[in-house]
Design a protein around this motif. Structure first.
Motif, PDB file in Angstrom:
ATOM      1  N   GLY A  24      -4.593  -7.063  13.033  1.00 13.05           N
ATOM      2  CA  GLY A  24      -3.187  -7.361  13.215  1.00 13.05           C
ATOM      3  C   GLY A  24      -2.267  -6.279  12.692  1.00 13.05           C
ATOM      4  O   GLY A  24      -1.052  -6.380  12.832  1.00 13.05           O
ATOM      5  N   GLY A  25      -2.845  -5.234  12.085  1.00  9.24           N
ATOM      6  CA  GLY A  25      -2.039  -4.096  11.651  1.00  9.24           C
ATOM      7  C   GLY A  25      -1.498  -4.165  10.248  1.00  9.24           C
ATOM      8  O   GLY A  25      -0.821  -3.240   9.794  1.00  9.24           O
ATOM      9  N   ALA A  26      -1.770  -5.246   9.507  1.00  7.88           N
ATOM     10  CA  ALA A  26      -1.306  -5.332   8.130  1.00  7.88           C
ATOM     11  C   ALA A  26      -2.112  -4.379   7.241  1.00  7.88           C
ATOM     12  O   ALA A  26      -3.308  -4.200   7.436  1.00  7.88           O
ATOM     13  CB  ALA A  26      -1.436  -6.759   7.604  1.00  7.88           C
ATOM     14  N   ARG A  27      -1.445  -3.758   6.290  1.00  6.59           N
ATOM     15  CA  ARG A  27      -2.108  -2.794   5.405  1.00  6.59           C
ATOM     16  C   ARG A  27      -2.707  -3.510   4.200  1.00  6.59           C
ATOM     17  O   ARG A  27      -2.054  -4.331   3.555  1.00  6.59           O
ATOM     18  CB  ARG A  27      -1.091  -1.746   4.954  1.00  6.59           C
ATOM     19  N   VAL A  28      -3.964  -3.206   3.899  1.00  7.15           N
ATOM     20  CA  VAL A  28      -4.640  -3.817   2.752  1.00  7.15           C
ATOM     21  C   VAL A  28      -4.180  -3.123   1.473  1.00  7.15           C
ATOM     22  O   VAL A  28      -4.270  -1.900   1.353  1.00  7.15           O
ATOM     23  CB  VAL A  28      -6.172  -3.701   2.888  1.00  7.15           C
ATOM     24  N   ILE A  29      -3.675  -3.915   0.517  1.00 12.40           N
ATOM     25  CA  ILE A  29      -3.190  -3.336  -0.741  1.00 12.40           C
ATOM     26  C   ILE A  29      -4.023  -3.780  -1.945  1.00 12.40           C
ATOM     27  O   ILE A  29      -3.921  -3.196  -3.020  1.00 12.40           O
ATOM     28  CB  ILE A  29      -1.699  -3.666  -0.982  1.00 12.40           C
ATOM     29  N   SER A  30      -4.820  -4.823  -1.772  1.00  8.49           N
ATOM     30  CA  SER A  30      -5.702  -5.285  -2.851  1.00  8.49           C
ATOM     31  C   SER A  30      -6.917  -5.929  -2.221  1.00  8.49           C
ATOM     32  O   SER A  30      -6.793  -6.717  -1.283  1.00  8.49           O
ATOM     33  CB  SER A  30      -4.981  -6.298  -3.753  1.00  8.49           C
ATOM     34  N   GLN A  31      -8.097  -5.570  -2.736  1.00  2.19           N
ATOM     35  CA  GLN A  31      -9.329  -6.130  -2.183  1.00  2.19           C
ATOM     36  C   GLN A  31     -10.320  -6.343  -3.304  1.00  2.19           C
ATOM     37  O   GLN A  31     -10.616  -5.427  -4.068  1.00  2.19           O
ATOM     38  CB  GLN A  31      -9.915  -5.195  -1.134  1.00  2.19           C
ATOM     39  N   GLY A  32     -10.792  -7.568  -3.417  1.00  3.05           N
ATOM     40  CA  GLY A  32     -11.747  -7.874  -4.470  1.00  3.05           C
ATOM     41  C   GLY A  32     -11.193  -7.681  -5.865  1.00  3.05           C
ATOM     42  O   GLY A  32     -11.920  -7.360  -6.794  1.00  3.05           O
ATOM     43  N   GLY A  33      -9.882  -7.875  -6.015  1.00  2.00           N
ATOM     44  CA  GLY A  33      -9.265  -7.737  -7.332  1.00  2.00           C
ATOM     45  C   GLY A  33      -8.952  -6.325  -7.741  1.00  2.00           C
ATOM     46  O   GLY A  33      -8.592  -6.067  -8.902  1.00  2.00           O
ATOM     47  N   SER A  34      -9.071  -5.362  -6.846  1.00  2.00           N
ATOM     48  CA  SER A  34      -8.792  -3.961  -7.159  1.00  2.00           C
ATOM     49  C   SER A  34      -7.751  -3.401  -6.178  1.00  2.00           C
ATOM     50  O   SER A  34      -8.049  -3.233  -4.990  1.00  2.00           O
ATOM     51  CB  SER A  34     -10.084  -3.147  -7.088  1.00  2.00           C
TER      52      SER A  34
END
Length: 260
Positions: A24-34
C-alpha cells in the motif's frame, strides 16, 4: 546543534535509500521493536516541518495525527477497535492537560507494541483546533513521556523472549553453546536440547549448507499436557521453549517481525 545543522541532518535522513515500504506504499518506521514504536513516531513528528497529517499504521488500527513545525498538535482520527479513542480524538495536546497526554502515550504504546510493525503515510493536513493551539514539540513529548530517543534496541533474541515471556511455559536460552537462562518448566526441554537439537542442527546444515539466517522450527515433539516445543535460532543464540498451541500464530508472527 544549530537549527541549520539539525535541518541538514533530517534532510539527509529523508533522502536515504534504505527506506522499507509495506503493502500500500506506507513506509515502515518500526519493526520488531526496533526502534521502539514511540521513538519511531516521535522521530517522524520531529522530521515534519510543514503542517501534515501523519497516518500511523499499527496492525488493524490507524492513527491520524496532525503535525506541524516538529510539534504534535493532536490526534484527528483513530480507525479500529481502540478503547478510549473517543477521549483522545479531536483534542489539541497541551502540557496543562496531563490526562490527555497520558492517554495519548498509553494508546500509542499499546498499539505499537501489539502490532510489531509501525508504518507511516504523510497526507494533507486536516483541521484541528485553532491556529493558536500549537501542540507540543517532539523533544518535549519525549521528556514528558519518558522516551529515550537515543536508546539502543535490545538484540533480536532478547526482544523475542521478552515479548513472549507470558506465552512460554518453559524455556532454555543458549548463547555461544552455553545455557545462559532457564525459565518456567524447563526440565522437559533439557532432554530435547541435549539429545535432539545437536543432531537436528547437524542434519539441517548438511541439507542446507548455505542457510545461516534466523530460524524458528516447531519440533516434532509433544510435552505432557499437549504443549508444543520449538527451537529458535539467531546467530550464536538459540532457545528451546514450550508453548500452548493456541499461542503459536502470535509467536510466529512476532518472530518474523523481529528478525525480518
Amino acid at each position: 546543534m544549530t537549527d541549520r545543522t539539525a535541518l541538514a541532518t533530517k534532510l539527509s535522513a529523508l533522502i536515504a535509500d534504505d527506506a522499507v515500504f509495506a503493502d500500500g506504499g506506507a513506509r515502515v518506521i518500526s519493526q520488531g521493536g526496533s526502534p521502539p514504536p514511540l521513538v519511531a513516531i516521535l522521530t517522524e513528528v520531529d522530521n515534519t516541518v510543514l503542517e501534515r497529517t501523519l497516518v500511523f499504521g499499527m496492525g488493524e488500527s490507524q492513527v491520524s495525527a496532525v503535525v506541524s513545525g516538529r510539534r504534535l498538535r493532536g490526534i484527528v482520527d483513530i480507525e479500529g477497535n481502540v478503547p478510549g479513542a473517543i477521549d483522545i480524538v479531536g483534542q489539541v495536546l497541551s502540557r496543562d492537560d496531563t490526562q490527555l497526554l497520558k492517554a495519548t502515550s498509553a494508546m500509542l504504546n499499546a498499539l505499537g507494541d501489539a502490532a510489531g510493525v509501525v508504518t507511516v503515510r504523510s497526507m494533507p493536513a486536516q483541521p484541528l483546533g485553532s491556529s493558536g493551539e500549537a501542540g507540543i514539540g517532539a523533544n518535549v513529548l519525549a521528556d514528558l513521556w519518558g522516551v529515550d530517543m537515543d536508546a539502543t534496541p535490545a538484540p533480536p533474541m532478547e526482544r523475542f523472549l521478552a515479548s513472549h515471556a507470558d506465552k512460554m511455559v518453559g524455556l532454555i536460552h543458549i548463547t555461544g553453546g552455553k545455557v545462559t537462562e532457564t525459565g518456567g518448566d524447563s526440565d522437559p526441554l533439557q532432554t530435547i536440547w541435549v539429545d535432539q537439537i545437536p543432531e537436528f542442527r547437524k542434519r539441517f546444515k548438511a541439507m542446507h549448507p548455505k542457510h545461516d539466517g534466523p530460524m524458528l522450527v516447531c519440533l516434532d515433539h509433544v510435552i505432557s499436557g499437549e504443549l508444543g516445543a520449538a527451537l529458535a535460532l539467531f546467530e550464536d543464540e538459540a532457545c528451546v521453549f514450550s508453548y500452548d498451541p493456541d499461542d503459536l500464530s502470535a509467536i510466529i508472527g512476532s518472530w518474523a517481525s523481529i528478525t525480518a
